[in-house]
Motif scaffolding. Sequence first.
Motif, short mmCIF file in Angstrom:
data_model
loop_
_atom_site.label_atom_id
_atom_site.label_comp_id
_atom_site.label_asym_id
_atom_site.label_seq_id
_atom_site.Cartn_x
_atom_site.Cartn_y
_atom_site.Cartn_z
N GLN A 37 6.65 -0.29 -3.21
CA GLN A 37 6.43 -0.36 -1.77
C GLN A 37 7.69 -0.87 -1.09
OE1 GLN A 37 3.50 -3.19 -0.17
NE2 GLN A 37 2.82 -1.62 1.27
N GLY A 40 7.21 -2.38 5.12
CA GLY A 40 6.56 -1.66 6.20
C GLY A 40 6.07 -0.27 5.84
N LYS A 41 6.15 0.10 4.57
CA LYS A 41 5.80 1.46 4.15
C LYS A 41 4.55 1.45 3.27
CE LYS A 41 9.54 3.28 5.95
NZ LYS A 41 9.46 4.18 7.12
N SER A 42 4.14 2.65 2.90
CA SER A 42 2.99 2.79 2.02
C SER A 42 3.43 2.66 0.56
CB SER A 42 2.34 4.15 2.27
OG SER A 42 1.16 4.27 1.52
N LEU A 43 2.49 2.90 -0.34
CA LEU A 43 2.77 2.78 -1.76
C LEU A 43 3.15 4.13 -2.35
CD1 LEU A 43 0.90 0.27 -1.14
CD2 LEU A 43 0.40 0.32 -3.57
N PHE B 90 -5.02 0.58 4.02
CA PHE B 90 -4.56 1.81 3.39
C PHE B 90 -5.75 2.59 2.88
CE2 PHE B 90 -0.05 1.36 3.44
CZ PHE B 90 0.21 0.00 3.35
N GLY B 103 -2.23 6.87 1.98
CA GLY B 103 -1.84 7.20 3.33
C GLY B 103 -0.82 6.20 3.85
N ARG B 107 -2.00 -0.74 10.80
CA ARG B 107 -1.75 -2.19 10.98
C ARG B 107 -2.68 -2.69 12.05
NH1 ARG B 107 2.40 -5.29 9.16
NH2 ARG B 107 3.44 -3.41 8.42
#
Lengths: 113, 111
Positions: A37, A40-43, B90, B103, B107
């Motif tokens: 990760q 501030g991002k996704s996995l 998520f 996805g 937030r």
Amino acid sequence: ELKVEQNPLFLSMQEGKNYTIYCNYSTTSDRLYWYRQDPGKSLESLFVLLSNGAVKQEGRLMASLDTKARLSTLHITAAVHDLSATYFCAVDMSAGNTGKLIFGQGTTLQVKP
Amino acid sequence: NAGVTQTPKFRILKIGQSMTLQCTQDMNHNYMYWYRQDPGMGLKLIYYSVGAGITDKGEVPNGYNVSRSTTEDFPLRLELAAPSQTSVYFCASRPTSYEQYFGPGTRLTVT
């Protein structure tokens, strides 16, 4: 209690060095996942390990699984700055492969030039 | 394929308000999941679904509800928002094999 513990939680290393992140889990499972990760991002999926002794490699990262020891490792070889991120292991502890993942706390890797 | 999409990207709620977080996948995956990630922590499973019409609780279901009327959509409902629900949410989906696809996240701040 179902627990997944990563060690260390924070790792600062120089470019070119090697290091290993450890993932211990508390109950029997042969399905373990590594994710990356960025802030501030996704996995992003890195590795899927599905049996005892499984070893997967992609570039400078290599993951392995020892189900008897309930331990997975993520080995970093000759680190580069682009590998700076947080790395999570996750274990599927569901009985019927429903994908109910228990995540570790994450290891934040900082690679310094 | 767009993969897994989530809306909204950001939301601020007042205590006691309700909202629905949307999740859609276009990969025809049977399995879908909702996770929350608190600052500096790993993800915790809220609810999951193994197919349309079938949902079940994860680790931290209190304060949330889900439904799965179609394969594509898996909305997460917060009925009475509390500050403890401030988090990044998520959604993920998975085919019958193992890997989950995540996805971009929503937030949420509750004040």
